[in-house]
Write a protein that holds these residues in place. Structure first.
Motif, PDB file in Angstrom:
ATOM      1  N   THR A 326      31.229  -0.126 -26.486  1.00 22.86           N
ATOM      2  CA  THR A 326      30.816  -0.356 -25.096  1.00 22.86           C
ATOM      3  C   THR A 326      31.910  -0.002 -24.101  1.00 22.86           C
ATOM      4  O   THR A 326      31.694  -0.090 -22.895  1.00 22.86           O
ATOM      5  CB  THR A 326      30.440  -1.835 -24.879  1.00 22.86           C
ATOM      6  OG1 THR A 326      31.620  -2.651 -25.013  1.00 22.86           O
ATOM      7  CG2 THR A 326      29.406  -2.292 -25.893  1.00 22.86           C
ATOM      8  N   LYS A 327      33.059   0.416 -24.548  1.00 24.40           N
ATOM      9  CA  LYS A 327      34.237   0.450 -23.673  1.00 24.40           C
ATOM     10  C   LYS A 327      34.210   1.529 -22.597  1.00 24.40           C
ATOM     11  O   LYS A 327      34.946   1.435 -21.618  1.00 24.40           O
ATOM     12  CB  LYS A 327      35.508   0.598 -24.510  1.00 24.40           C
ATOM     13  CG  LYS A 327      35.779   1.997 -25.021  1.00 24.40           C
ATOM     14  CD  LYS A 327      36.997   2.019 -25.923  1.00 24.40           C
ATOM     15  CE  LYS A 327      37.446   3.443 -26.193  1.00 24.40           C
ATOM     16  NZ  LYS A 327      38.153   4.041 -25.070  1.00 24.40           N
ATOM     17  N   LEU A 328      33.355   2.544 -22.739  1.00 27.54           N
ATOM     18  CA  LEU A 328      33.326   3.609 -21.735  1.00 27.54           C
ATOM     19  C   LEU A 328      32.347   3.338 -20.595  1.00 27.54           C
ATOM     20  O   LEU A 328      32.222   4.147 -19.682  1.00 27.54           O
ATOM     21  CB  LEU A 328      32.987   4.951 -22.392  1.00 27.54           C
ATOM     22  CG  LEU A 328      34.053   5.520 -23.342  1.00 27.54           C
ATOM     23  CD1 LEU A 328      33.639   6.882 -23.864  1.00 27.54           C
ATOM     24  CD2 LEU A 328      35.413   5.609 -22.660  1.00 27.54           C
ATOM     25  N   HIS A 329      31.635   2.207 -20.649  1.00 28.38           N
ATOM     26  CA  HIS A 329      30.707   1.850 -19.568  1.00 28.38           C
ATOM     27  C   HIS A 329      31.054   0.431 -19.115  1.00 28.38           C
ATOM     28  O   HIS A 329      30.749  -0.541 -19.788  1.00 28.38           O
ATOM     29  CB  HIS A 329      29.263   1.925 -20.063  1.00 28.38           C
ATOM     30  CG  HIS A 329      28.252   1.958 -18.964  1.00 28.38           C
ATOM     31  ND1 HIS A 329      28.013   0.883 -18.123  1.00 28.38           N
ATOM     32  CD2 HIS A 329      27.401   2.948 -18.551  1.00 28.38           C
ATOM     33  CE1 HIS A 329      27.072   1.204 -17.256  1.00 28.38           C
ATOM     34  NE2 HIS A 329      26.684   2.450 -17.491  1.00 28.38           N
ATOM     35  N   ASP A 330      31.682   0.317 -17.957  1.00 32.44           N
ATOM     36  CA  ASP A 330      32.191  -0.977 -17.495  1.00 32.44           C
ATOM     37  C   ASP A 330      31.113  -2.044 -17.402  1.00 32.44           C
ATOM     38  O   ASP A 330      31.325  -3.194 -17.798  1.00 32.44           O
ATOM     39  CB  ASP A 330      32.878  -0.822 -16.129  1.00 32.44           C
ATOM     40  CG  ASP A 330      34.346  -0.425 -16.274  1.00 32.44           C
ATOM     41  OD1 ASP A 330      34.805  -0.296 -17.427  1.00 32.44           O
ATOM     42  OD2 ASP A 330      35.017  -0.231 -15.250  1.00 32.44           O
ATOM     43  N   GLU A 331      29.956  -1.703 -16.858  1.00 28.29           N
ATOM     44  CA  GLU A 331      28.899  -2.705 -16.694  1.00 28.29           C
ATOM     45  C   GLU A 331      28.352  -3.148 -18.041  1.00 28.29           C
ATOM     46  O   GLU A 331      28.055  -4.329 -18.246  1.00 28.29           O
ATOM     47  CB  GLU A 331      27.788  -2.149 -15.813  1.00 28.29           C
ATOM     48  CG  GLU A 331      28.223  -1.948 -14.370  1.00 28.29           C
ATOM     49  CD  GLU A 331      27.183  -1.243 -13.516  1.00 28.29           C
ATOM     50  OE1 GLU A 331      27.434  -1.067 -12.318  1.00 28.29           O
ATOM     51  OE2 GLU A 331      26.121  -0.871 -14.052  1.00 28.29           O
ATOM     52  N   LEU A 332      28.220  -2.217 -18.985  1.00 25.83           N
ATOM     53  CA  LEU A 332      27.763  -2.563 -20.324  1.00 25.83           C
ATOM     54  C   LEU A 332      28.767  -3.483 -21.000  1.00 25.83           C
ATOM     55  O   LEU A 332      28.395  -4.464 -21.657  1.00 25.83           O
ATOM     56  CB  LEU A 332      27.567  -1.287 -21.151  1.00 25.83           C
ATOM     57  CG  LEU A 332      27.116  -1.468 -22.605  1.00 25.83           C
ATOM     58  CD1 LEU A 332      25.719  -2.050 -22.671  1.00 25.83           C
ATOM     59  CD2 LEU A 332      27.165  -0.123 -23.349  1.00 25.83           C
ATOM     60  N   ARG A 333      30.031  -3.210 -20.831  1.00 29.23           N
ATOM     61  CA  ARG A 333      31.082  -3.994 -21.494  1.00 29.23           C
ATOM     62  C   ARG A 333      31.246  -5.375 -20.874  1.00 29.23           C
ATOM     63  O   ARG A 333      31.423  -6.367 -21.577  1.00 29.23           O
ATOM     64  CB  ARG A 333      32.409  -3.230 -21.429  1.00 29.23           C
ATOM     65  CG  ARG A 333      33.590  -3.943 -22.089  1.00 29.23           C
ATOM     66  CD  ARG A 333      34.764  -3.003 -22.243  1.00 29.23           C
ATOM     67  NE  ARG A 333      35.290  -2.558 -20.976  1.00 29.23           N
ATOM     68  CZ  ARG A 333      36.328  -3.109 -20.343  1.00 29.23           C
ATOM     69  NH1 ARG A 333      36.934  -4.148 -20.879  1.00 29.23           N
ATOM     70  NH2 ARG A 333      36.753  -2.631 -19.203  1.00 29.23           N
ATOM     71  N   LYS A 334      31.172  -5.468 -19.540  1.00 29.08           N
ATOM     72  CA  LYS A 334      31.506  -6.719 -18.869  1.00 29.08           C
ATOM     73  C   LYS A 334      30.295  -7.570 -18.495  1.00 29.08           C
ATOM     74  O   LYS A 334      30.396  -8.798 -18.461  1.00 29.08           O
ATOM     75  CB  LYS A 334      32.319  -6.429 -17.595  1.00 29.08           C
ATOM     76  CG  LYS A 334      33.668  -5.785 -17.865  1.00 29.08           C
ATOM     77  CD  LYS A 334      34.390  -5.493 -16.556  1.00 29.08           C
ATOM     78  CE  LYS A 334      35.719  -4.781 -16.810  1.00 29.08           C
ATOM     79  NZ  LYS A 334      36.397  -4.443 -15.534  1.00 29.08           N
ATOM     80  N   ASN A 335      29.165  -6.950 -18.189  1.00 28.71           N
ATOM     81  CA  ASN A 335      28.023  -7.700 -17.666  1.00 28.71           C
ATOM     82  C   ASN A 335      26.960  -7.998 -18.709  1.00 28.71           C
ATOM     83  O   ASN A 335      26.384  -9.086 -18.723  1.00 28.71           O
ATOM     84  CB  ASN A 335      27.366  -6.927 -16.512  1.00 28.71           C
ATOM     85  CG  ASN A 335      28.238  -6.886 -15.273  1.00 28.71           C
ATOM     86  OD1 ASN A 335      29.317  -7.452 -15.247  1.00 28.71           O
ATOM     87  ND2 ASN A 335      27.778  -6.198 -14.256  1.00 28.71           N
ATOM     88  N   THR A 336      26.655  -7.019 -19.539  1.00 29.99           N
ATOM     89  CA  THR A 336      25.561  -7.164 -20.497  1.00 29.99           C
ATOM     90  C   THR A 336      25.872  -8.263 -21.505  1.00 29.99           C
ATOM     91  O   THR A 336      27.015  -8.445 -21.921  1.00 29.99           O
ATOM     92  CB  THR A 336      25.346  -5.824 -21.231  1.00 29.99           C
ATOM     93  OG1 THR A 336      25.055  -4.817 -20.266  1.00 29.99           O
ATOM     94  CG2 THR A 336      24.193  -5.921 -22.212  1.00 29.99           C
ATOM     95  N   ILE A 337      24.834  -9.004 -21.907  1.00 25.17           N
ATOM     96  CA  ILE A 337      24.999 -10.037 -22.927  1.00 25.17           C
ATOM     97  C   ILE A 337      25.092  -9.352 -24.283  1.00 25.17           C
ATOM     98  O   ILE A 337      24.158  -8.677 -24.714  1.00 25.17           O
ATOM     99  CB  ILE A 337      23.824 -11.031 -22.906  1.00 25.17           C
ATOM    100  CG1 ILE A 337      23.741 -11.718 -21.540  1.00 25.17           C
ATOM    101  CG2 ILE A 337      23.959 -12.061 -24.021  1.00 25.17           C
ATOM    102  CD1 ILE A 337      22.485 -12.546 -21.352  1.00 25.17           C
ATOM    103  N   LYS A 338      26.224  -9.523 -24.943  1.00 25.08           N
ATOM    104  CA  LYS A 338      26.473  -8.871 -26.220  1.00 25.08           C
ATOM    105  C   LYS A 338      26.357  -9.902 -27.348  1.00 25.08           C
ATOM    106  O   LYS A 338      27.149 -10.841 -27.404  1.00 25.08           O
ATOM    107  CB  LYS A 338      27.875  -8.245 -26.227  1.00 25.08           C
ATOM    108  CG  LYS A 338      28.112  -7.248 -25.102  1.00 25.08           C
ATOM    109  CD  LYS A 338      29.507  -6.641 -25.143  1.00 25.08           C
ATOM    110  CE  LYS A 338      30.603  -7.614 -24.742  1.00 25.08           C
ATOM    111  NZ  LYS A 338      30.535  -7.971 -23.306  1.00 25.08           N
ATOM    112  N   ALA A 339      25.374  -9.723 -28.224  1.00 15.80           N
ATOM    113  CA  ALA A 339      25.266 -10.574 -29.405  1.00 15.80           C
ATOM    114  C   ALA A 339      26.008  -9.863 -30.528  1.00 15.80           C
ATOM    115  O   ALA A 339      25.520  -8.863 -31.066  1.00 15.80           O
ATOM    116  CB  ALA A 339      23.811 -10.810 -29.775  1.00 15.80           C
TER     117      ALA A 339
END
Length: 548
Positions: A326-339
């Motif tokens: 996820t590290k190349l997309h800031d919103e995916l890395r920081k905002n999205t709920i990651k299970a």
């Protein structure tokens, strides 16, 4: 007569001006609505399609095109590997000998070490409440947190605190959060054993509201095998089983995204590795680029990602590399709920209170996921502690150094010796031991934790910085022992210090807990599918700021 001609000329001129204005407006609208298609074409250019006879291929949707073998260029070119060139290994029945070397465990690389242009962590904030919109976590935990293997690391703030525009969905979530915060006290519920939970009243009310309110939209975009292809066997089976059951759910899934509280990104991190990782390349940049473009395509095609900057989206990934991709997309890395199975708070990717610690379940036979469940009662468990497995990671060699062959009560092995396995198999050892030692391997999680629960053996977890599965609602102190890595030399002393009465209670709690970690072909109330979905729902509510 001249005046008449002049009047006609003025009228004609006005008509031409109005016509020109209308044409300009129409052209502007066409350009506006063509933008998503333009972005989709850009995504398609990054992943060119090739001919496929498969039923799921489509030339209209760039994500439905098969993965190209065309090379990426990002400092160094890396060719993509079609799924057929990376066959899935078949885990052996002999779990202790092979399971944790199957798949990509032997492809382990230090995160980002060889990857150019890696993103630096975002500025840290001191407490969770600041990271989740200054809203307090739901409920008041009824039991103290299990002692962390190390002090909690500071966590990066969310990129987006509030939706860009409000909707009735937000009102439903705020209603649910208020209801949970004022949950009525629960006593003697026959379905829920209170000591297993931080606050059983909060959990029950939250679960009831989830069943009544929650609706999930699953994006249709994405071609197999990376998308919509659940892998149901092996140590990464959690993500596959969840995908299978989520996509079949008639209770939670909606076809209208406007009615959804959560949006599921239905990709498999394991299949992502199969399709895109180049063996011995020691870089996962192609995987990260693929996900970045996938999310960018969704955000251009639909308005839902942009409304919350991804805060109401989630994905489920059990592969070790799940967080790193996820590290190349800031919103995916920081905002999205990651299970994530790899729920390591030391790396600044997993955010406690927002992300979900996913149990790692090793499934040998998908048609019989509950095979061998159960174990001996406490009075018949003659072995104090047991471990057998591969020697990878920093913890296991230390465990063997101090305890292998040193004490009859401490059955600590590398690979289970043949002469030992001939008398008592790996599973029989777990069914006959009081404590099952679950040290981290390459990463913090281990399928042994859930296996111990399946075989009714009290898990002993040795993994600093690990957020335990469903830690937001479960009280792990009631049914497990968490040991700091530095305390491995004192392991027997710690376990022997637990009185027989305490042990019997803990072992019975493991047996009661079991139902919350079981996969069923048809989901059952409070089982692992519902526990995962509830934790995602619960943590989404933690991000909602209730309007007074």
């Amino acid at each position: 007569m001249p005046n008449t001609n002049l009047g006609k000329a003025v009228v004609s001129w006005r008509r031409h001006v109005i016509a020109a204005a209308i044409l300009t407006s129409v052209a502007a609208l066409l350009l506006f609505f063509a933008a998503p298609q333009r972005d989709s074409l850009l995504f398609s250019a990054a992943f060119p399609s090739r001919t496929s006879d498969g039923p799921d291929s489509s030339s209209e949707d760039p994500l439905l095109a098969p993965i190209s073998t065309e090379k990426y260029s990002n400092s160094s070119s890396t060719s993509l590997v079609p799924p057929s060139t990376a066959p899935a290994p078949s885990p052996s029945e002999n779990f202790d000998d092979t399971v944790e070397e199957s798949g990509s465990r032997d492809l382990k690389l230090p995160p980002f070490i060889t990857e150019p242009n890696s993103i630096s962590p975002a500025p840290f904030v001191p407490v969770l409440q600041e990271a989740v919109s200054n809203s307090s976590p739901i409920g008041n935990p009824g039991a103290p947190e299990v002692e962390s293997a190390s002090a909690d690391k500071k966590i990066p703030p969310l990129l987006s605190e509030m939706p860009i525009w409000s909707s009735p969905i937000d009102q439903e979530l705020m209603y649910a959060k208020r209801e949970i915060e004022s949950a009525p006290a629960v006593f003697g519920d026959p379905d829920l054993h209170a000591p297993l939970f931080r606050n059983v009243s909060v959990f029950k009310r939250s679960y009831e509201l989830m069943e009544r309110i929650l609706k999930v939209y699953i994006y249709k975009e994405g071609e197999r095998p990376i998308f919509h292809t659940p892998e149901l066997k092996g140590i990464y089976a959690s993500e596959g089983w969840f995908m299978k059951l989520m996509e079949r759910s008639k209770k939670f899934v909606v076809k209208d995204p406007g009615k959804a509280h959560l949006f599921y990104l239905p990709y498999s991190s394991r299949q992502l590795e199969y399709a895109l990782y180049v063996p011995d390349s020691h870089t996962i940049i192609p995987l990260s680029i693929f996900l970045k473009n996938y999310v960018n395509m969704l955000s251009a095609k639909y308005p839902f990602w942009n409304r919350t900057k991804g805060a109401d989206h989630f994905f489920v990934a059990c592969h070790d590399w799940g967080p790193y991709t996820t590290k190349l997309h800031d919103e995916l890395r920081k905002n999205t709920i990651k299970a994530l199975c790899n729920a390591d708070i030391s790396e600044g990717v997993f955010i406690r209170g927002k992300d979900v610690s996913l149990p790692e379940t090793f499934i040998r036979i998908p048609k019989k996921p509950l095979r061998d469940i159960g174990g001996k009662p406490a009075s018949q468990r003659s072995i104090l502690a047991f471990f057998a497995g591969q020697m990878h990671g920093r913890v296991r060699p230390i465990l063997l150094q101090y305890w292998s062959g040193k004490d009859e009560d401490m059955r600590i092995y590398g690979r289970l010796p043949k002469h030992v396995a001939g008398k008592l198999t790996y599973i029989q050892h777990m069914k006959s031991s009081k404590f099952c030692v679950c040290p981290m391997g390459y990463e913090v999680n281990s399928p042994r934790i859930v296996e111990a629960i399946y075989y009714e053996c009290v898990p002993v977890i040795i993994a600093d910085n690990f957020v335990l599965p469903f830690d937001d609602v479960l009280n792990w102190g009631a049914f497990s022992v968490v040991v700091l890595e530095k305390d491995i030399p004192k392991l027997k002393e710690i376990l022997s210090g637990i009185s027989p009465g305490q042990y019997v209670t803990m072992q019975m709690n493991v047996k009661r807990l079991q139902r919350h970690f079981l996969w069923h072909a048809k989901p059952e109330k409070y089982d692992i599918f519902h526990m995962i979905l509830h934790n995602i729902w619960f943590n989404r509510l933690n991000q909602i700021q209730v309007q007074q």
